[in-house]
Design a protein around this motif. Sequence first.
Motif, mmCIF file in Angstrom:
data_model
loop_
_atom_site.group_PDB
_atom_site.id
_atom_site.type_symbol
_atom_site.label_atom_id
_atom_site.label_comp_id
_atom_site.label_asym_id
_atom_site.label_seq_id
_atom_site.Cartn_x
_atom_site.Cartn_y
_atom_site.Cartn_z
ATOM 1 N N VAL A 58 0.840 -1.201 0.000
ATOM 2 C CA VAL A 58 0.000 0.000 0.000
ATOM 3 C C VAL A 58 0.876 1.252 0.000
ATOM 4 C CG1 VAL A 58 -1.680 1.346 1.332
ATOM 5 C CG2 VAL A 58 -1.956 -1.139 1.122
ATOM 6 N N GLY A 59 1.992 1.197 0.704
ATOM 7 C CA GLY A 59 2.875 2.353 0.817
ATOM 8 C C GLY A 59 3.500 2.745 -0.511
ATOM 9 N N THR A 60 4.262 3.813 -0.476
ATOM 10 C CA THR A 60 4.843 4.355 -1.700
ATOM 11 C C THR A 60 6.251 3.844 -1.986
ATOM 12 O OG1 THR A 60 5.592 6.300 -0.473
ATOM 13 C CG2 THR A 60 3.458 6.459 -1.587
ATOM 14 N N GLY A 61 6.798 3.021 -1.105
ATOM 15 C CA GLY A 61 8.145 2.477 -1.311
ATOM 16 C C GLY A 61 8.112 1.149 -2.062
ATOM 17 N N GLU A 62 9.190 0.406 -1.920
ATOM 18 C CA GLU A 62 9.308 -0.907 -2.551
ATOM 19 C C GLU A 62 8.283 -1.884 -1.989
ATOM 20 O OE1 GLU A 62 11.648 -2.386 -4.867
ATOM 21 O OE2 GLU A 62 11.915 -0.265 -5.376
ATOM 22 N N ASN A 63 7.790 -2.769 -2.846
ATOM 23 C CA ASN A 63 6.869 -3.822 -2.403
ATOM 24 C C ASN A 63 7.663 -4.990 -1.844
ATOM 25 O OD1 ASN A 63 4.592 -2.470 -3.332
ATOM 26 N ND2 ASN A 63 4.690 -3.420 -5.329
ATOM 27 N N ALA A 64 7.307 -5.416 -0.651
ATOM 28 C CA ALA A 64 7.933 -6.600 -0.062
ATOM 29 C C ALA A 64 7.445 -7.837 -0.811
ATOM 30 C CB ALA A 64 7.561 -6.712 1.417
ATOM 31 N N ASP A 65 8.355 -8.786 -0.986
ATOM 32 C CA ASP A 65 7.983 -10.053 -1.600
ATOM 33 C C ASP A 65 7.142 -10.857 -0.616
ATOM 34 O OD1 ASP A 65 9.387 -9.548 -3.962
ATOM 35 O OD2 ASP A 65 11.229 -10.430 -3.174
ATOM 36 N N VAL A 66 6.279 -11.688 -1.170
ATOM 37 C CA VAL A 66 5.439 -12.557 -0.367
ATOM 38 C C VAL A 66 5.691 -13.988 -0.823
ATOM 39 C CG1 VAL A 66 3.432 -12.323 -1.898
ATOM 40 C CG2 VAL A 66 3.082 -12.951 0.482
ATOM 41 N N SER A 67 5.742 -14.907 0.106
ATOM 42 C CA SER A 67 5.939 -16.312 -0.250
ATOM 43 C C SER A 67 4.586 -16.981 -0.474
ATOM 44 C CB SER A 67 6.690 -17.042 0.872
ATOM 45 O OG SER A 67 5.858 -17.203 2.003
ATOM 46 N N GLU A 68 4.628 -18.123 -1.083
ATOM 47 C CA GLU A 68 3.387 -18.877 -1.294
ATOM 48 C C GLU A 68 2.776 -19.292 0.036
ATOM 49 O OE1 GLU A 68 4.383 -21.906 -4.183
ATOM 50 O OE2 GLU A 68 4.810 -20.383 -5.701
ATOM 51 N N GLU A 69 3.621 -19.609 1.004
ATOM 52 C CA GLU A 69 3.130 -19.983 2.326
ATOM 53 C C GLU A 69 2.443 -18.793 2.997
ATOM 54 O OE1 GLU A 69 6.407 -20.551 1.346
ATOM 55 O OE2 GLU A 69 6.086 -22.665 0.892
ATOM 56 N N GLN A 70 3.022 -17.602 2.843
ATOM 57 C CA GLN A 70 2.412 -16.410 3.425
ATOM 58 C C GLN A 70 1.075 -16.108 2.751
ATOM 59 O OE1 GLN A 70 5.916 -13.995 2.759
ATOM 60 N NE2 GLN A 70 6.195 -13.711 4.964
ATOM 61 N N LEU A 71 0.990 -16.315 1.446
ATOM 62 C CA LEU A 71 -0.284 -16.130 0.745
ATOM 63 C C LEU A 71 -1.342 -17.072 1.288
ATOM 64 C CD1 LEU A 71 0.954 -15.685 -2.911
ATOM 65 C CD2 LEU A 71 -0.382 -14.015 -1.609
ATOM 66 N N GLN A 72 -0.961 -18.338 1.479
ATOM 67 C CA GLN A 72 -1.909 -19.310 2.024
ATOM 68 C C GLN A 72 -2.373 -18.888 3.407
ATOM 69 O OE1 GLN A 72 0.666 -22.774 1.426
ATOM 70 N NE2 GLN A 72 -0.965 -23.667 0.169
ATOM 71 N N ASP A 107 -0.431 -2.408 -4.966
ATOM 72 C CA ASP A 107 0.382 -1.203 -5.071
ATOM 73 C C ASP A 107 -0.243 -0.206 -6.050
ATOM 74 O OD1 ASP A 107 2.919 0.315 -4.632
ATOM 75 O OD2 ASP A 107 3.199 -0.116 -6.760
ATOM 76 N N LYS A 108 -0.682 -0.691 -7.192
ATOM 77 C CA LYS A 108 -1.279 0.186 -8.215
ATOM 78 C C LYS A 108 -2.636 0.728 -7.779
ATOM 79 C CE LYS A 108 1.984 -0.294 -11.253
ATOM 80 N NZ LYS A 108 2.968 0.751 -11.424
ATOM 81 N N LEU A 109 -3.347 -0.029 -6.964
ATOM 82 C CA LEU A 109 -4.650 0.433 -6.462
ATOM 83 C C LEU A 109 -4.510 1.482 -5.360
ATOM 84 C CD1 LEU A 109 -6.666 -2.905 -6.293
ATOM 85 C CD2 LEU A 109 -7.138 -0.948 -7.781
ATOM 86 N N THR A 110 -3.309 1.606 -4.813
ATOM 87 C CA THR A 110 -3.076 2.525 -3.697
ATOM 88 C C THR A 110 -1.885 3.446 -3.999
ATOM 89 O OG1 THR A 110 -1.696 0.852 -2.624
ATOM 90 C CG2 THR A 110 -4.028 0.907 -2.002
ATOM 91 N N PRO A 111 -1.933 4.201 -5.090
ATOM 92 C CA PRO A 111 -0.763 4.971 -5.514
ATOM 93 C C PRO A 111 -0.325 6.060 -4.539
ATOM 94 C CG PRO A 111 -2.695 5.638 -6.770
ATOM 95 C CD PRO A 111 -3.087 4.429 -5.949
#
Length: 117
Positions: A58-72, A107-111
Amino acid sequence: MGILINLIQSIISKLFAGNTTKFISVVTAMLQNKEGGLAAILEQFQKQGMGHLTSSWVGTGENADVSEEQLQQGLGQDKIQELIKSTGLSEQDLLAKLKEHLPKIIDKLTPEGKLPE
């Protein structure tokens, strides 16, 4: 609500270079869901102790990566199964696509670093 739907579809279509797959439709539906959509998804991740991930999306900086486990964990197994059924993708393929695209879409939805109204 119609403006938000159009915005979501436009952003997702741009990320997928105009390729209107079933995945795009399903992600769009998930983000505009009656039960809260984008805000509810962000809240679920936060409740699972992953607010730092969604804050970066959501923030204006770099997007943190997410793992498949975190998505689950963040989306929950019921939502994952619903998405699998809706897209026809395998769990592995669905999670790979979400891992790659969900942070970018949010990220794009929250510029401006805040949720759309």
